[in-house]
Structure formats: C-alpha cells, structure tokens
Enzyme design. Structure first.
Site, PDB file in Angstrom:
ATOM      1  CE  LYS A  35      -0.490  -0.290   4.951  1.00 47.16           C
ATOM      2  NZ  LYS A  35      -1.371  -0.536   6.327  1.00 47.16           N
ATOM      3  CE1 TYR A 244      13.005  31.569   4.325  1.00 51.72           C
ATOM      4  CE2 TYR A 244      12.701  29.555   3.986  1.00 51.72           C
ATOM      5  CZ  TYR A 244      12.824  30.721   3.486  1.00 51.72           C
ATOM      6  OH  TYR A 244      12.362  31.025   2.186  1.00 51.72           O
TER       7      TYR A 244
END
Length: 345
Positions: A35, A244
C-alpha cells in the site's frame, strides 16, 4: 531532464528482507503490504521483485492502488484492505483482486454483487477496521467464500498482554467462519513468534528497511537511500547564520554546502539540526532549518566536495527516526514524487 536528487533503492536488500521474514514465518506463507505505493518506493517494482522471489500474496489499501498494479504477475493474489464502498463496486467486480470486508454494509454489498471469493477483517481490539466479533458469531458471514480471515494487532511492537489477548480472541472466532487461511501478524507480529504466524503473514515496514522490534536488528537491511546534488559550496564566517529564522550561527568559519533537496521531497523539518548527509563514511551534519527545496550541511570535514557532487542522506530508518522524531513508516511514505527512483540489484 534528470532531477537533482535521486532515491537509490536496493532490490537485493528488499528481497533479502522478505526472505528473512518468510523464514521467521515458519510454515506460514509470507505476503507483502505494498500500500501507499510500496511504502513510497514504487509498488509495481516491489511486486515484480518480490513475486520473482516467491511472494504470492500482496495487500493494498484502495482499489485505485489495485488498478495501478494491473496486470499482476502470474500466480500472484492481491487483497484490498479497505473493502468496498459503493463507488468501488465496478472495480471490485472487474479487477483481479479480492476485497477485505470490514463492515456489515460491505458484507451485504458484496453478497448483492454475487458474493465471490473475499477476505474478511475481524476487529479483535484495535477498534479500527473490522467486523465486530458478535456480528460474526451471529452468522453475518454465513455462506461467504472467505479466503483469508484476518485481524490486526494493535501493539505488536510492544511486549504487552494485549497481543496474546488478541491472538486468543481471533482463535475463538476462527472456528465459526469457514475460511481457507488465517492471518494476524504484521512485521512486528512476525517477530512475536510462531504462535502469531497462522497461515499467512503480512509484513510491511520491515520489507523496506524498518526495524519493528529488536528481534529484527541485524537481519533487516536498508533499502532506500536518498541522494542530493550540491548546488553551492560557500564559506560562512564566524558569527553569521544560515537559513530561515537564523536557527544556526557559525561558531567559527565554516564550510557549508547547499543541497538541492528539502521537505517537499520528504526530508522533513524534523531533521533540522539533527539530520546528516554522508560523503562515503564522513557524516556531514544538517545546519539551520530544513526548507522546502534546500538543506545546508557542514562540509568542513569533506574539503574535496564541490558544486555538482552528490551526497547521500543518512536515511537508515531507526537512526533517521531518532533524529527526526518521525516514525519509520512516516519517513518512507513521505518520500516525494520529485525523486528519480533508481533500482539496483
């Protein structure tokens, strides 16, 4: 146009992991959960390689995932774990796959469509998907052609009494439902021992390099290795910051490389200040904040690295989980679509 980051995938490790899990499953067949696009690695290639190694039972979550794997290799069976919604019936009655029925409505829906061979999930305590034991005992499944009767362990990665309680609850219901095979164990469940294997095991994360329990340590090999190209190398003077919000400041003049990879590729912000790149055996720490497309690393220890060179990201799943605070499952399934996926034998 080749992207500036790639995912090296070790097919030999994938197969070796399945073979170890198969051996640990004893007399039970060992399947494979594929999956989420093979836990992010590419389900079609995972199925091809494991089918060639002898795996015969595969599991996806949805019918869209099942359709993407068609046609299946010869001799392979596919089960769809989330069952059948009304919208799934056209696919469920035409594709070469079995539904795993989870609710009373799904059972009725499947009967109305002809009631062909199916799998069934019984809830024995995880309270997620699965039929209630009392509904099963009341005859809800009477007359259905059940191939795999399954349940799912809630705490197989822990040594708790709930594991044996679920195993016994599963056994107590099994005799009341005609079936061909029983299945309970996922990757961690396999490591709990032969009492949990029954007829079919359903490993997932351990196939792809995850360590579900200590018993797998030293046996499961890493499969996925992200690599990224250096966009720039620069000297950051002492006292200057990187990235940042200036979360890292150079204590000394520092050689820094900027990698063409970031959280949009699945190298998530949890690695900020904790992750590493690798130049051979040399560990190169992430510095500053991981951003969407860029990561800065300290390359003082690798003086020969230049713009255009490639480094690996340390993505050994237990280590990466400890560094990032993410589960091993999340690390795999977060790997982005921008990677070039390169399979090696």
């Amino acid at each position: 146009m080749p992207p500036p980051h790639r995912l090296r995938l070790d097919g030999g490790a994938l197969v070796a992991n399945w073979r170890w899990l198969n051996a640990q499953s004893g007399g039970a067949a060992c399947g494979a959960a594929v999956k989420a696009d093979g836990y992010g690695l590419g389900a079609r290639e995972v199925v091809r390689q494991l089918a060639a190694a002898g795996c015969r039972d595969f599991f996806v979550a949805t019918w869209a995932e099942a359709a993407a794997l068609m046609p299946l290799p010869a001799g392979v069976a596919l089960s769809v774990l989330h069952g059948v919604r009304p919208e799934d019936m056209a696919a469920a009655t035409s594709l070469n796959a079995r539904p795993v029925l989870n609710t009373s409505d799904q059972v009725r829906r499947w009967r109305a469509a002809g009631g062909g061979v199916c799998d069934v999930m019984i809830d024995t305590g995880i309270n997620r998907l699965g039929l209630a034991p009392q509904d099963v005992a009341a005859g809800l499944l009477d007359g259905l052609q059940v191939d795999v009767l399954m349940s799912h362990l809630a705490c197989a990665d822990e040594d708790v009494e709930d594991n044996d309680r679920q195993r016994r609850a599963f056994l107590s219901l099994a005799d009341s439902v005609p079936h061909r095979r029983l299945s309970l164990a996922n990757s961690a469940g396999i490591c709990l021992g032969a009492d949990y294997a029954f007829d079919l095991t359903r490993p997932g994360v351990a196939l792809y390099g995850g360590i579900p329990r200590a018993e797998a340590t030293g046996h499961i090999r890493q499969v996925a290795r992200p690599e990224a190209e250096i966009l720039q190398r620069r000297l950051v003077p002492a006292g200057s910051s990187v990235g940042y919000n200036a979360t890292w400041t150079a204590a000394r003049d520092t050689e820094v490389a900027i990698l063409n990879i970031g959280y949009a590729d699945g190298i998530l912000r949890g690695f900020s200040g904790t992750g590493h790149a690798l130049a051979g055996e040399i560990a190169l720490p992430f510095i500053g904040r991981v951003s969407m497309d860029l990561i800065a690393i300290d390359v003082t220890a690798a003086p020969d690295l230049r713009e255009g060179d490639w480094v690996a990201i340390d993505y050994d799943l237990p280590r990466a989980a400890a560094a990032s605070g993410l589960a091993q499952y999340e690390l795999l399934t977060s790997l982005g679509d921008r990677f070039e996926r390169v399979w090696m034998d």
